[in-house]
Every structure is written in structure tokens, then in C-alpha cells.
Motif scaffolding. Structure first.
Motif, PDB file in Angstrom:
ATOM      1  N   GLY A 205      75.143  87.370  86.938  1.00  0.00           N
ATOM      2  CA  GLY A 205      75.395  86.044  86.197  1.00  0.00           C
ATOM      3  C   GLY A 205      76.290  86.404  85.164  1.00  0.00           C
ATOM      4  N   SER A 206      77.359  87.305  85.442  1.00  0.00           N
ATOM      5  CA  SER A 206      78.294  87.827  84.480  1.00  0.00           C
ATOM      6  C   SER A 206      79.505  86.863  84.500  1.00  0.00           C
ATOM      7  N   ARG A 207      79.590  86.373  83.094  1.00  0.00           N
ATOM      8  CA  ARG A 207      80.759  85.562  82.853  1.00  0.00           C
ATOM      9  C   ARG A 207      81.958  86.118  82.144  1.00  0.00           C
ATOM     10  N   GLY A 208      81.908  87.268  82.051  1.00  0.00           N
ATOM     11  CA  GLY A 208      83.253  88.166  81.333  1.00  0.00           C
ATOM     12  C   GLY A 208      84.318  88.126  82.264  1.00  0.00           C
ATOM     13  N   LYS A 209      85.261  89.027  81.845  1.00  0.00           N
ATOM     14  CA  LYS A 209      86.528  89.410  82.614  1.00  0.00           C
ATOM     15  C   LYS A 209      86.303  90.482  83.579  1.00  0.00           C
ATOM     16  N   ARG A 210      85.067  91.103  83.806  1.00  0.00           N
ATOM     17  CA  ARG A 210      84.941  92.184  84.744  1.00  0.00           C
ATOM     18  C   ARG A 210      85.666  91.841  85.999  1.00  0.00           C
ATOM     19  N   LYS A 211      86.047  93.020  86.489  1.00  0.00           N
ATOM     20  CA  LYS A 211      86.893  92.905  87.851  1.00  0.00           C
ATOM     21  C   LYS A 211      85.878  92.899  88.943  1.00  0.00           C
ATOM     22  N   GLY A 212      86.050  92.229  89.958  1.00  0.00           N
ATOM     23  CA  GLY A 212      85.207  92.448  91.191  1.00  0.00           C
ATOM     24  C   GLY A 212      85.105  91.239  91.859  1.00  0.00           C
ATOM     25  N   ALA A 213      84.116  91.092  92.812  1.00  0.00           N
ATOM     26  CA  ALA A 213      84.056  89.746  93.750  1.00  0.00           C
ATOM     27  C   ALA A 213      82.928  89.012  92.951  1.00  0.00           C
ATOM     28  N   LYS A 214      83.206  87.659  92.913  1.00  0.00           N
ATOM     29  CA  LYS A 214      82.052  86.853  92.443  1.00  0.00           C
ATOM     30  C   LYS A 214      81.363  85.914  93.373  1.00  0.00           C
ATOM     31  N   THR A 215      80.061  85.749  93.424  1.00  0.00           N
ATOM     32  CA  THR A 215      79.326  85.321  94.041  1.00  0.00           C
ATOM     33  C   THR A 215      79.047  83.638  93.637  1.00  0.00           C
ATOM     34  N   ASP A 216      78.698  82.967  94.603  1.00  0.00           N
ATOM     35  CA  ASP A 216      78.721  81.636  94.186  1.00  0.00           C
ATOM     36  C   ASP A 216      77.515  81.408  92.881  1.00  0.00           C
ATOM     37  N   GLY A 217      76.612  82.343  92.515  1.00  0.00           N
ATOM     38  CA  GLY A 217      75.686  82.439  91.713  1.00  0.00           C
ATOM     39  C   GLY A 217      76.245  83.203  90.725  1.00  0.00           C
ATOM     40  N   GLY A 218      77.521  83.497  90.646  1.00  0.00           N
ATOM     41  CA  GLY A 218      78.066  84.024  89.302  1.00  0.00           C
ATOM     42  C   GLY A 218      78.156  85.604  89.041  1.00  0.00           C
ATOM     43  N   ASP A 219      77.342  86.367  90.330  1.00  0.00           N
ATOM     44  CA  ASP A 219      77.264  87.749  90.157  1.00  0.00           C
ATOM     45  C   ASP A 219      78.633  88.391  90.422  1.00  0.00           C
ATOM     46  N   ILE A 220      78.586  89.353  89.874  1.00  0.00           N
ATOM     47  CA  ILE A 220      79.872  90.225  90.128  1.00  0.00           C
ATOM     48  C   ILE A 220      79.651  91.656  90.854  1.00  0.00           C
ATOM     49  N   TRP A 221      80.280  91.531  91.985  1.00  0.00           N
ATOM     50  CA  TRP A 221      80.203  93.087  92.769  1.00  0.00           C
ATOM     51  C   TRP A 221      81.539  93.877  92.539  1.00  0.00           C
ATOM     52  N   THR A 222      81.171  95.093  92.060  1.00  0.00           N
ATOM     53  CA  THR A 222      82.355  95.857  91.490  1.00  0.00           C
ATOM     54  C   THR A 222      82.153  97.117  92.429  1.00  0.00           C
ATOM     55  N   PRO A 223      83.228  97.722  93.421  1.00  0.00           N
ATOM     56  CA  PRO A 223      83.282  98.727  94.164  1.00  0.00           C
ATOM     57  C   PRO A 223      83.163 100.238  93.162  1.00  0.00           C
ATOM     58  N   ILE A 224      82.411 101.067  93.225  1.00  0.00           N
ATOM     59  CA  ILE A 224      82.386 102.377  92.954  1.00  0.00           C
ATOM     60  C   ILE A 224      82.707 103.385  93.852  1.00  0.00           C
ATOM     61  N   ILE A 225      83.675 104.064  93.625  1.00  0.00           N
ATOM     62  CA  ILE A 225      84.107 105.270  94.733  1.00  0.00           C
ATOM     63  C   ILE A 225      83.909 106.441  94.178  1.00  0.00           C
ATOM     64  N   THR A 226      83.411 107.455  94.614  1.00  0.00           N
ATOM     65  CA  THR A 226      82.860 108.761  94.065  1.00  0.00           C
ATOM     66  C   THR A 226      84.560 109.300  93.782  1.00  0.00           C
ATOM     67  N   LYS A 227      84.226 109.993  92.542  1.00  0.00           N
ATOM     68  CA  LYS A 227      85.537 110.511  91.999  1.00  0.00           C
ATOM     69  C   LYS A 227      85.893 112.031  92.611  1.00  0.00           C
ATOM     70  N   GLY A 228      87.091 112.163  92.863  1.00  0.00           N
ATOM     71  CA  GLY A 228      87.644 113.456  93.592  1.00  0.00           C
ATOM     72  C   GLY A 228      88.925 113.210  94.365  1.00  0.00           C
ATOM     73  N   GLU A 229      89.810 114.030  94.391  1.00  0.00           N
ATOM     74  CA  GLU A 229      91.083 114.002  95.436  1.00  0.00           C
ATOM     75  C   GLU A 229      90.908 113.744  96.589  1.00  0.00           C
ATOM     76  N   GLN A 230      89.558 114.301  97.185  1.00  0.00           N
ATOM     77  CA  GLN A 230      89.306 114.203  98.712  1.00  0.00           C
ATOM     78  C   GLN A 230      88.895 112.611  99.014  1.00  0.00           C
ATOM     79  N   PHE A 231      88.675 111.871  98.064  1.00  0.00           N
ATOM     80  CA  PHE A 231      88.250 110.515  98.270  1.00  0.00           C
ATOM     81  C   PHE A 231      89.404 109.559  98.067  1.00  0.00           C
ATOM     82  N   ALA A 232      90.531 109.946  97.429  1.00  0.00           N
ATOM     83  CA  ALA A 232      91.603 109.120  97.108  1.00  0.00           C
ATOM     84  C   ALA A 232      92.250 108.787  98.258  1.00  0.00           C
TER      85      ALA A 232
END
Length: 298
Positions: A205-232
Motif C-alpha cells: 500500500g505504498s503511496r510514496g515516490k518509492r521506485k519499483g513496480a506497482k500492483t493494482d493494490g498499490g504494493d510496490i515491488w523493488t528489486p534487490i541485487i546482491t552487492k559486488g562487482e561479480q553481480f554487476a
């Protein structure tokens, strides 16, 4: 389910040496008037770079020469400027090209699981539009899967507003290198999911400016990628695969590649046709290469 778009951050500052930073304010006076720098000059440079045989970008000297031709054409009679390899124009433009590379990540349903990603990577299934069944030879629509086309659309959106520069023959430049980057980006993201290095944070139910994909219900899905050069998403990690993909992509006929670009247009923010050439290669594929069978499909 939402469609999740991975995009790069867009800083407008580039490091130059130890104690100096170039910003947009350092660009030649007048070049940003009417948004010409952002909406015309940078898209034209990206279009030129997207057609290079080296998908990860040209050497600074080649880039400088091409940018000088583009500058002289776009700003002719208005702003005279000699582009330097260490100057603001080249450095800030390279930062934007970094964003262009980063924009070719992937649009992916966040509910996708490891088993789906693993199945998509097996026999390069993810690049086919019609990939039902377990027999690869029965799959059709190669290079035309929604994953690939939607990711490639990042390039079409980024280069919208470009102009043709006769001295660089940009009208005949294809977007094949950019297309290879898009396919590599899809592969990379599926592999991250398989290895558990890409997860999603759900904010209900996020209504802020958070980046990510928004569902019809207003939820925000934000991707989290493991940090490190090998994942870039970078040339040292993924350059080899991108070059391998360029072989069968360059081997496509003009008409075949134009058709792929046409299908990708349905996902683009702007409708703009792209003419494509440079179609054949004399190099034979390595039969032991995991991508060698891609030459068999047309």
C-alpha cells in the motif's frame, strides 16, 4: 501481477581526476537550450554507439571523433566547440551512455521463481516467443520473446529524438549491438534469480515516490541485487557473452532484424522507425559454443 522495470540511476555528475567533477553546468553555453543536448544530441550518440560491433562501447578516440561529427551537425552555425577527450562534453556524454547501458536491464514479473528462470535459460529458451513444449526445434519466434523485446525497447526509448548525421551515415546504422546487450541483460537477470542474488522487497500500500513496480493494490515491488562487482552488468563480467551473441545477430538479414525492431515498437513510449543494415558475417560459429546453434535459426 506487475511488470517490474529495472533502470539505472541517473546521476548527472562524472568524476574527472581526483578533485574535479564535470556536471551539465560545465557543458558549452547554449548547447542545452531547448533541451537539445538531452533530447537530440545524446540520443543520436547512443544510436551511433548502439550500432557498433563492440556492444560495450567504442574507445574514447572513436567516440570523440563521432561525437564531433554529431556536434558539428546538430549545432552547426550556432555553437562551435572542439570536443576534447578530457573535456566536459565527452565525460558527461559517457555518463549518459553508462545510463543507456544500465537501462538495458530487464522487465520481469516479480513472481517468477527459480524453476521458471532455470527453464528459460535451458537451450536459450528465453529468446523464443513461442517456446511451449520441451523440444527446442519446435520453438519459433526466435529473438522475439516479450522479455527480450521489452528490454530492447529501453534502447528505442533512449534514442528517441535522434537525428541522422550524413558524415557518419547514421541512417544505415543498425541497433544490433544494443539488441545483443538487451539479450545479455535478460540472461543475467534470470541467472541472478537462479543463484538467489536477486530478490524483491514488497512495500504494501505504498503511496510514496518509492521506485519499483506497482500492483493494482498499490504494493510496490523493488528489486534487490546482491552487492559486488561479480553481480554487476558490466563488460568484464558479461562482455564475452555479448560478443558471442553478436555473431548470430549480425547474421540476420535486414528484413528479419527490421521485423524484430518493428515488434519491439509496440512496447516503446514513442513510435519511431529504425532502419537496419550490416547484416552478414563471414565468421563460422564454434560448434562447441553454447550459442553456436543460434546460427541455425533465421
Amino acid at each position: 501481477m506487475p511488470v517490474l522495470s529495472f533502470t539505472a540511476n541517473e546521476p548527472n555528475i562524472t568524476q574527472v581526476g581526483a578533485n574535479h567533477q564535470y556536471q551539465n553546468n560545465d557543458l558549452p553555453e547554449g548547447c542545452q537550450d531547448g533541451n537539445t543536448w538531452r533530447r537530440v544530441f545524446i540520443p543520436t550518440v547512443a544510436h551511433w554507439a548502439g550500432g557498433e560491433v563492440e556492444p560495450w562501447g567504442p574507445e574514447d578516440e572513436d567516440l570523440r571523433d563521432a561525437m564531433q561529427e554529431i556536434w558539428n551537425y546538430i549545432y552547426r552555425g550556432k555553437i562551435q566547440h572542439e570536443i576534447s577527450r578530457s573535456g566536459a562534453v565527452l565525460k558527461v556524454a559517457k555518463q549518459r551512455l553508462m545510463e543507456w547501458h544500465g537501462g538495458t536491464l530487464i522487465d520481469l514479473d516479480p513472481a517468477a521463481r527459480e524453476d521458471f528462470s532455470r527453464a528459460m535459460l535451458k537451450h536459450n529458451r528465453f529468446i523464443f516467443r513461442d517456446n511451449s513444449g520441451l523440444v527446442p526445434k519446435d520453438w519459433t519466434g526466435m529473438w522475439r520473446s516479450p522479455f527480450v523485446l521489452q528490454t530492447f525497447t529501453s534502447h528505442l526509448n533512449f534514442t528517441f529524438g535522434r537525428v541522422e548525421v550524413p558524415n557518419l551515415d547514421t541512417e544505415s546504422i543498425s541497433a544490433r549491438a544494443a539488441f545483443a546487450l538487451a539479450i545479455t541483460a535478460v540472461y543475467r537477470t534470470l541467472q541472478l534469480i537462479i543463484d538467489g542474488n536477486l530478490t524483491f522487497e514488497v512495500v504494501q500500500g505504498s503511496r510514496g515516490k518509492r521506485k519499483g513496480a506497482k500492483t493494482d493494490g498499490g504494493d510496490i515491488w523493488t528489486p534487490i541485487i546482491t552487492k559486488g562487482e561479480q553481480f554487476a552488468f558490466s563488460k568484464p563480467i558479461w562482455g564475452h557473452m555479448t560478443v558471442k551473441l553478436m555473431g548470430p545477430i549480425v547474421a540476420l538479414s535486414d528484413d528479419a532484424f527490421a521485423s524484430i525492431v518493428g515488434e519491439a515498437q509496440q512496447y516503446a513510449k514513442h513510435a519511431k522507425s529504425i532502419r537496419n543494415s550490416r547484416t552478414t558475417t563471414s565468421e563460422a560459429p564454434d560448434e562447441d559454443d553454447v550459442f553456436a546453434d543460434l546460427f541455425a535459426f533465421r
